[in-house]
Design a protein around this motif. Structure first.
Motif, PDB file in Angstrom:
ATOM      1  N   ARG A   1       8.532 -59.954 -21.789  1.00  0.00           N
ATOM      2  CA  ARG A   1       8.300 -58.514 -21.730  1.00  0.00           C
ATOM      3  C   ARG A   1       8.670 -57.850 -23.051  1.00  0.00           C
ATOM      4  N   ARG A   2       9.798 -58.299 -23.650  1.00  0.00           N
ATOM      5  CA  ARG A   2      10.190 -57.740 -24.942  1.00  0.00           C
ATOM      6  C   ARG A   2       9.154 -58.062 -26.011  1.00  0.00           C
ATOM      7  N   GLU A   3       8.627 -59.312 -25.987  1.00  0.00           N
ATOM      8  CA  GLU A   3       7.597 -59.691 -26.952  1.00  0.00           C
ATOM      9  C   GLU A   3       6.340 -58.857 -26.764  1.00  0.00           C
ATOM     10  N   THR A   4       5.988 -58.550 -25.503  1.00  0.00           N
ATOM     11  CA  THR A   4       4.805 -57.737 -25.250  1.00  0.00           C
ATOM     12  C   THR A   4       4.994 -56.325 -25.771  1.00  0.00           C
TER      13      THR A   4
ATOM     14  N   LEU B   1       1.711 -46.083 -40.583  1.00  0.00           N
ATOM     15  CA  LEU B   1       2.000 -46.212 -42.009  1.00  0.00           C
ATOM     16  C   LEU B   1       0.734 -46.066 -42.846  1.00  0.00           C
ATOM     17  N   GLN B   2      -0.368 -46.630 -42.368  1.00  0.00           N
ATOM     18  CA  GLN B   2      -1.627 -46.515 -43.107  1.00  0.00           C
ATOM     19  C   GLN B   2      -2.102 -45.068 -43.169  1.00  0.00           C
ATOM     20  N   LEU B   3      -1.981 -44.360 -42.052  1.00  0.00           N
ATOM     21  CA  LEU B   3      -2.380 -42.948 -42.041  1.00  0.00           C
ATOM     22  C   LEU B   3      -1.474 -42.112 -42.941  1.00  0.00           C
ATOM     23  N   LEU B   4      -0.176 -42.404 -42.912  1.00  0.00           N
ATOM     24  CA  LEU B   4       0.745 -41.681 -43.782  1.00  0.00           C
ATOM     25  C   LEU B   4       0.437 -41.954 -45.255  1.00  0.00           C
ATOM     26  N   SER B   5       0.066 -43.176 -45.564  1.00  0.00           N
ATOM     27  CA  SER B   5      -0.288 -43.511 -46.942  1.00  0.00           C
ATOM     28  C   SER B   5      -1.502 -42.718 -47.401  1.00  0.00           C
ATOM     29  N   LEU B   6      -2.524 -42.642 -46.545  1.00  0.00           N
ATOM     30  CA  LEU B   6      -3.721 -41.874 -46.893  1.00  0.00           C
ATOM     31  C   LEU B   6      -3.409 -40.386 -47.039  1.00  0.00           C
TER      32      LEU B   6
ATOM     33  N   ARG C   1       3.923 -52.232 -30.035  1.00  0.00           N
ATOM     34  CA  ARG C   1       4.445 -51.227 -30.943  1.00  0.00           C
ATOM     35  C   ARG C   1       4.025 -51.473 -32.383  1.00  0.00           C
ATOM     36  N   TRP C   2       4.021 -52.726 -32.839  1.00  0.00           N
ATOM     37  CA  TRP C   2       3.763 -53.012 -34.240  1.00  0.00           C
ATOM     38  C   TRP C   2       2.386 -52.559 -34.702  1.00  0.00           C
ATOM     39  N   PRO C   3       1.292 -52.770 -33.957  1.00  0.00           N
ATOM     40  CA  PRO C   3       0.002 -52.232 -34.415  1.00  0.00           C
ATOM     41  C   PRO C   3       0.030 -50.719 -34.583  1.00  0.00           C
TER      42      PRO C   3
END
Length: 276
Positions: free
Chosen positions: A12-15, A28-33, A20-22
């Protein structure tokens, strides 16, 4: 019970982490743009002049957005896109077929390496721009010359990555296949080509990006339609926001087509994901 609970809680923790990571990467990608847009806006608003570069005449993001909306509503958008995509598709397709075929032969057959690689190495450093005058003389139509320029730009990254992939196939894998009786064409198609596939996909992705770069150069000189022609025409009529729009469209098309190749390569190489 105490021994069972941690075992069931771990998946469950791995799920949760996988979910969360994606989202974190996307954030982060949106903040970079957004950070790049903010820096662009500030540089234009304050007309920053560093001596060797100035933003006094650079269009602002809002002006570029207005120009992009106008292009999206223009009837010329689809002819521009169709022309560029057709040229890239034809040039890249020819480069992919020839580059992979020659790469497999040169990387695996010593005689082909000695006969074919030297003239190709002489031609490789020649920039695509230098081919434009000769291509105009060689091909009776401007379409043929532009497709040829994209072909030349994409050929050598595909060729060199294919050669590298073939030459670095694990020799133990080849020896094991031969020990099991695999010879000739089957060894080539079932061992060598799959072993070199990751490098081939990398070459195809790089070649696609180079293909767009060369297409823009060709369209600036010989085109009447296309995103590169649209960008150059915008400069000649001093429609500066349109220049940035053309650049962003080219970047988006190049990024999308390279990502498509990477995605297709991952689907065709399921054993790569199994190693992770």
């Amino acid at each position: 019970m105490s021994a069972v609970l941690p075992a069931t809680a771990a998946p469950r923790r791995e799920t949760r982490l996988a979910r969360r990571w994606p989202l974190a990467r996307l954030s982060l990608q949106l903040l970079s743009l957004m950070g790049c847009l903010l820096l662009w806006q500030l540089a234009c608003a304050y007309r920053i002049n560093l001596g060797f570069v100035t933003f006094s005449n650079t269009p602002r993001p809002a002006e570029v957005l207005d120009a992009a909306l106008q292009l999206a509503q223009s009837p010329k958008l689809w002819p521009h896109l169709y022309s560029s995509l057709t040229r890239v598709g034809a040039g890249f397709g020819l480069a992919a077929v020839l580059g992979v075929t020659l790469g497999l032969l040169i990387g695996r057959i010593p005689l082909a390496n000695k006969l074919l690689l030297p003239p190709l190495e002489v031609l490789r450093p020649i920039p695509a721009v230098a081919w434009i005058p000769l291509s105009i003389l060689m091909f009776p139509s401007s379409e043929g010359s532009m497709i040829y320029i994209t072909f030349v730009g994409a050929l050598f990254p595909i060729l060199l990555n294919t050669i590298h992939g073939v030459q670095h196939v694990d020799v133990r894998l080849v020896a094991s296949a031969r020990g099991l009786g695999t010879r000739g064409w089957r060894l080539f198609t079932e061992v060598i080509a799959p072993g070199a596939a990751p490098s081939i996909v990398t070459g195809l992705s790089i070649g696609m990006g180079t293909c767009w770069f060369c297409l823009v150069t060709a369209e600036m000189i010989a085109g009447q339609y296309g995103i590169g022609y649209y960008t150059w025409e915008s400069y000649t009529v001093q429609a500066y926001p349109n220049i940035v729009v053309g650049m962003l469209v080219i970047g988006a098309l190049g990024m999308g087509s390279s990502a498509l190749i990477t995605w297709a390569g991952a689907r065709l190489m399921p054993w790569q994901g199994a190693k992770r």
